[in-house]
Design a protein around this motif. Structure first.
Motif, PDB file in Angstrom:
ATOM      1  N   VAL A  21       0.846  -1.199   0.000  1.00 19.57           N
ATOM      2  CA  VAL A  21       0.000   0.000   0.000  1.00 19.57           C
ATOM      3  C   VAL A  21       0.882   1.251   0.000  1.00 19.57           C
ATOM      4  N   ARG A  95     -10.256  -0.235   4.557  1.00 21.95           N
ATOM      5  CA  ARG A  95     -10.891   0.177   3.300  1.00 21.95           C
ATOM      6  C   ARG A  95      -9.842   0.281   2.213  1.00 21.95           C
ATOM      7  N   GLU A  96     -10.294   0.182   0.971  1.00 20.13           N
ATOM      8  CA  GLU A  96      -9.389   0.388  -0.155  1.00 20.13           C
ATOM      9  C   GLU A  96      -8.944   1.851  -0.172  1.00 20.13           C
ATOM     10  N   ASP A  98      -7.996   5.339  -1.637  1.00 25.21           N
ATOM     11  CA  ASP A  98      -8.398   6.114  -2.809  1.00 25.21           C
ATOM     12  C   ASP A  98      -7.158   6.806  -3.384  1.00 25.21           C
TER      13      ASP A  98
END
Length: 115
Positions: A21, A95-96, A98
């Motif tokens: 990430v 959460r993914e 953005d």
């Protein structure tokens, strides 16, 4: 943890599931600000061009993204659903992320630099 040598060092010391990430976030910021210089400032990965553009940092339940005070006001509509305050945005780890929002904020920060 203190004394990170550089952003690679910072990322390598994070949990494995977070490292990817952070690498994507790093690439996203560089795509928006290709001439930004990487450094560690305030013990956080920082991208600098004439001044600090953005920082990010890993916390237990989120990644903090720090684009400066004005950005959260400008992007307040797109930040609905996120915890944020003047200059700080929390991207929850459950959460993914953005990345388009990170790109747009970084681009805006670059455009808003004083000549």
């Amino acid at each position: 943890m203190s004394g990170y040598m550089d952003i690679d060092d910072y990322i390598s010391k994070q949990p494995l599931e977070i490292q990817l990430v952070l690498q994507i976030m790093r690439k996203t910021i560089h795509k928006a600000a290709p001439n930004a210089v990487e450094k560690i400032s305030y013990q956080m990965p920082t991208f600098w061009e004439k001044e600090n553009l953005v920082h990010f940092a890993v916390f237990k339940n989120h990644i903090g993204f720090y684009p400066g005070g004005e950005a959260t006001g400008v992007f307040s509509k797109r930040l609905e659903g996120y915890q944020y305050s003047k200059g700080a945005i929390q991207f929850p780890l459950h959460r993914e992320i953005d990345y388009d929002l990170i790109y747009d904020i970084t681009s805006w920060r670059l455009m808003s630099l004083k000549p």
